[in-house]
Design a protein around this motif. Structure first.
Motif, PDB file in Angstrom:
ATOM      1  N   MET A 203       0.846  -1.174   0.000  1.00  0.00           N
ATOM      2  CA  MET A 203       0.000   0.000   0.000  1.00  0.00           C
ATOM      3  C   MET A 203       0.888   1.233   0.000  1.00  0.00           C
ATOM      4  O   MET A 203       1.832   1.337   0.752  1.00  0.00           O
ATOM      5  N   THR A 204       0.566   2.140  -0.902  1.00  0.00           N
ATOM      6  CA  THR A 204       1.251   3.421  -0.916  1.00  0.00           C
ATOM      7  C   THR A 204       0.194   4.510  -1.014  1.00  0.00           C
ATOM      8  O   THR A 204      -0.846   4.335  -1.647  1.00  0.00           O
ATOM      9  N   PHE A 205       0.465   5.586  -0.349  1.00  0.00           N
ATOM     10  CA  PHE A 205      -0.393   6.760  -0.439  1.00  0.00           C
ATOM     11  C   PHE A 205       0.501   7.957  -0.225  1.00  0.00           C
ATOM     12  O   PHE A 205       1.625   7.833   0.254  1.00  0.00           O
ATOM     13  N   GLU A 206      -0.016   9.108  -0.602  1.00  0.00           N
ATOM     14  CA  GLU A 206       0.741  10.329  -0.362  1.00  0.00           C
ATOM     15  C   GLU A 206      -0.166  11.339   0.320  1.00  0.00           C
ATOM     16  O   GLU A 206      -1.383  11.325   0.131  1.00  0.00           O
ATOM     17  N   ILE A 207       0.443  12.192   1.097  1.00  0.00           N
ATOM     18  CA  ILE A 207      -0.287  13.275   1.755  1.00  0.00           C
ATOM     19  C   ILE A 207      -0.266  14.466   0.811  1.00  0.00           C
ATOM     20  O   ILE A 207       0.798  14.882   0.354  1.00  0.00           O
ATOM     21  N   VAL A 208      -1.455  14.981   0.509  1.00  0.00           N
ATOM     22  CA  VAL A 208      -1.561  16.107  -0.415  1.00  0.00           C
ATOM     23  C   VAL A 208      -2.410  17.203   0.221  1.00  0.00           C
ATOM     24  O   VAL A 208      -3.252  16.943   1.074  1.00  0.00           O
ATOM     25  N   LYS A 209      -2.146  18.426  -0.203  1.00  0.00           N
ATOM     26  CA  LYS A 209      -2.983  19.545   0.211  1.00  0.00           C
ATOM     27  C   LYS A 209      -3.890  19.879  -0.960  1.00  0.00           C
ATOM     28  O   LYS A 209      -3.423  20.089  -2.074  1.00  0.00           O
ATOM     29  N   ARG A 210      -5.181  19.891  -0.702  1.00  0.00           N
ATOM     30  CA  ARG A 210      -6.161  20.223  -1.731  1.00  0.00           C
ATOM     31  C   ARG A 210      -6.748  21.600  -1.443  1.00  0.00           C
ATOM     32  O   ARG A 210      -6.989  21.947  -0.290  1.00  0.00           O
ATOM     33  N   GLU A 211      -6.974  22.341  -2.502  1.00  0.00           N
ATOM     34  CA  GLU A 211      -7.672  23.614  -2.380  1.00  0.00           C
ATOM     35  C   GLU A 211      -9.165  23.330  -2.231  1.00  0.00           C
ATOM     36  O   GLU A 211      -9.642  22.249  -2.572  1.00  0.00           O
ATOM     37  N   ALA A 212      -9.908  24.304  -1.764  1.00  0.00           N
ATOM     38  CA  ALA A 212     -11.361  24.152  -1.661  1.00  0.00           C
ATOM     39  C   ALA A 212     -11.927  23.924  -3.062  1.00  0.00           C
ATOM     40  O   ALA A 212     -11.429  24.478  -4.040  1.00  0.00           O
ATOM     41  N   ALA A 213     -12.955  23.086  -3.150  1.00  0.00           N
ATOM     42  CA  ALA A 213     -13.558  22.784  -4.444  1.00  0.00           C
ATOM     43  C   ALA A 213     -15.055  22.550  -4.265  1.00  0.00           C
ATOM     44  O   ALA A 213     -15.498  22.064  -3.225  1.00  0.00           O
ATOM     45  N   ASP A 214     -15.825  22.919  -5.288  1.00  0.00           N
ATOM     46  CA  ASP A 214     -17.274  22.724  -5.286  1.00  0.00           C
ATOM     47  C   ASP A 214     -17.627  21.548  -6.190  1.00  0.00           C
ATOM     48  O   ASP A 214     -17.019  21.359  -7.255  1.00  0.00           O
ATOM     49  N   PHE A 215     -18.621  20.789  -5.761  1.00  0.00           N
ATOM     50  CA  PHE A 215     -19.106  19.650  -6.525  1.00  0.00           C
ATOM     51  C   PHE A 215     -20.623  19.696  -6.539  1.00  0.00           C
ATOM     52  O   PHE A 215     -21.256  20.067  -5.552  1.00  0.00           O
ATOM     53  N   GLY A 216     -21.198  19.327  -7.663  1.00  0.00           N
ATOM     54  CA  GLY A 216     -22.644  19.249  -7.785  1.00  0.00           C
ATOM     55  C   GLY A 216     -23.053  17.825  -8.083  1.00  0.00           C
ATOM     56  O   GLY A 216     -22.272  17.044  -8.620  1.00  0.00           O
ATOM     57  N   GLY A 217     -24.296  17.491  -7.731  1.00  0.00           N
ATOM     58  CA  GLY A 217     -24.747  16.150  -8.056  1.00  0.00           C
ATOM     59  C   GLY A 217     -26.002  15.756  -7.306  1.00  0.00           C
ATOM     60  O   GLY A 217     -26.716  16.595  -6.747  1.00  0.00           O
ATOM     61  N   LEU A 218     -26.248  14.465  -7.315  1.00  0.00           N
ATOM     62  CA  LEU A 218     -27.425  13.879  -6.685  1.00  0.00           C
ATOM     63  C   LEU A 218     -27.044  13.301  -5.328  1.00  0.00           C
ATOM     64  O   LEU A 218     -25.979  12.701  -5.186  1.00  0.00           O
ATOM     65  N   VAL A 219     -27.931  13.447  -4.352  1.00  0.00           N
ATOM     66  CA  VAL A 219     -27.646  13.027  -2.982  1.00  0.00           C
ATOM     67  C   VAL A 219     -28.190  11.629  -2.721  1.00  0.00           C
ATOM     68  O   VAL A 219     -29.335  11.324  -3.048  1.00  0.00           O
ATOM     69  N   LEU A 220     -27.353  10.821  -2.096  1.00  0.00           N
ATOM     70  CA  LEU A 220     -27.765   9.519  -1.579  1.00  0.00           C
ATOM     71  C   LEU A 220     -27.565   9.559  -0.067  1.00  0.00           C
ATOM     72  O   LEU A 220     -26.435   9.505   0.411  1.00  0.00           O
ATOM     73  N   PRO A 221     -28.630   9.693   0.700  1.00  0.00           N
ATOM     74  CA  PRO A 221     -28.483   9.800   2.151  1.00  0.00           C
ATOM     75  C   PRO A 221     -28.170   8.450   2.800  1.00  0.00           C
ATOM     76  O   PRO A 221     -28.416   7.390   2.225  1.00  0.00           O
ATOM     77  N   ARG A 222     -27.605   8.543   3.981  1.00  0.00           N
ATOM     78  CA  ARG A 222     -27.342   7.386   4.837  1.00  0.00           C
ATOM     79  C   ARG A 222     -26.532   6.298   4.143  1.00  0.00           C
ATOM     80  O   ARG A 222     -26.916   5.155   4.090  1.00  0.00           O
ATOM     81  N   ARG A 223     -25.401   6.681   3.634  1.00  0.00           N
ATOM     82  CA  ARG A 223     -24.466   5.735   3.011  1.00  0.00           C
ATOM     83  C   ARG A 223     -23.424   5.348   4.045  1.00  0.00           C
ATOM     84  O   ARG A 223     -23.073   6.130   4.912  1.00  0.00           O
ATOM     85  N   GLU A 224     -22.907   4.167   3.936  1.00  0.00           N
ATOM     86  CA  GLU A 224     -21.794   3.724   4.768  1.00  0.00           C
ATOM     87  C   GLU A 224     -20.502   3.959   4.001  1.00  0.00           C
ATOM     88  O   GLU A 224     -20.462   3.770   2.792  1.00  0.00           O
ATOM     89  N   LEU A 225     -19.462   4.336   4.704  1.00  0.00           N
ATOM     90  CA  LEU A 225     -18.155   4.460   4.067  1.00  0.00           C
ATOM     91  C   LEU A 225     -17.516   3.087   4.015  1.00  0.00           C
ATOM     92  O   LEU A 225     -17.703   2.277   4.913  1.00  0.00           O
ATOM     93  N   GLY A 226     -16.771   2.834   2.978  1.00  0.00           N
ATOM     94  CA  GLY A 226     -16.030   1.588   2.922  1.00  0.00           C
ATOM     95  C   GLY A 226     -15.940   1.020   1.525  1.00  0.00           C
ATOM     96  O   GLY A 226     -16.412   1.595   0.549  1.00  0.00           O
ATOM     97  N   SER A 227     -15.350  -0.157   1.468  1.00  0.00           N
ATOM     98  CA  SER A 227     -14.995  -0.758   0.194  1.00  0.00           C
ATOM     99  C   SER A 227     -16.172  -1.296  -0.605  1.00  0.00           C
ATOM    100  O   SER A 227     -16.031  -1.597  -1.785  1.00  0.00           O
ATOM    101  N   THR A 228     -17.351  -1.412  -0.004  1.00  0.00           N
ATOM    102  CA  THR A 228     -18.484  -1.989  -0.739  1.00  0.00           C
ATOM    103  C   THR A 228     -19.574  -0.982  -1.097  1.00  0.00           C
ATOM    104  O   THR A 228     -20.491  -1.326  -1.834  1.00  0.00           O
ATOM    105  N   VAL A 229     -19.498   0.241  -0.628  1.00  0.00           N
ATOM    106  CA  VAL A 229     -20.567   1.217  -0.862  1.00  0.00           C
ATOM    107  C   VAL A 229     -20.790   1.485  -2.349  1.00  0.00           C
ATOM    108  O   VAL A 229     -21.916   1.678  -2.794  1.00  0.00           O
TER     109      VAL A 229
END
Length: 141
Positions: A1-27
């Protein structure tokens, strides 16, 4: 496993909402998530982004959509969510799973369990540019 630490600027996203989702590998594999992603793809949007937003007392909601420059880019009926600037752990598929989205989420779960990252549990961003090009940004404390 490799990952890097990055700094992201603020960003806006639009889309459709799916409430009550679980985080994880199967969502990403649920029927509702697949259906919603297909609706966004049918609009001609290829760079699909899912922003997971913590909602007090409810858990997580997913906003499945696209990056936008502001309200003028927002499709009628879509919601706007802003991901504030901050530090994130950026994960890319490394072959742990044949499913690239599952792969990055598994890596994030392992990194957290091993104490390699400390999650802030704020907005988390999953970018899908093609079936095999995935980036996962986990918010850091």
């Amino acid at each position: 496993m490799t990952f890097e630490i990055v700094k992201r600027e603020a960003a806006d996203f639009g889309g459709l909402v799916l409430p009550r989702r679980e985080l994880g590998s199967t969502v990403h594999a649920t029927d509702l998530m697949k259906f919603t992603r297909e609706r966004i793809h049918q609009r001609g949007i290829d760079d699909l982004t899912t922003v997971y937003v913590a909602v007090p007392d409810l858990g997580w909601s997913a906003v499945v959509g696209y990056r936008c420059a502001g309200l003028d880019d927002l499709a009628i009926g879509d919601v706007l969510v802003r991901v504030p600037a901050g530090y994130f752990a950026k994960f890319l598929p490394d072959g742990r799973s044949s499913d690239p989205i599952e792969d990055v989420w598994l890596q994030a779960e392992i990194a957290e369990k091993e104490g390699r990252i400390e999650r802030a549990f704020t907005e988390e961003v999953e970018s899908l540019r093609s079936p095999s090009s995935v980036e996962l940004f986990i918010s850091l404390a």
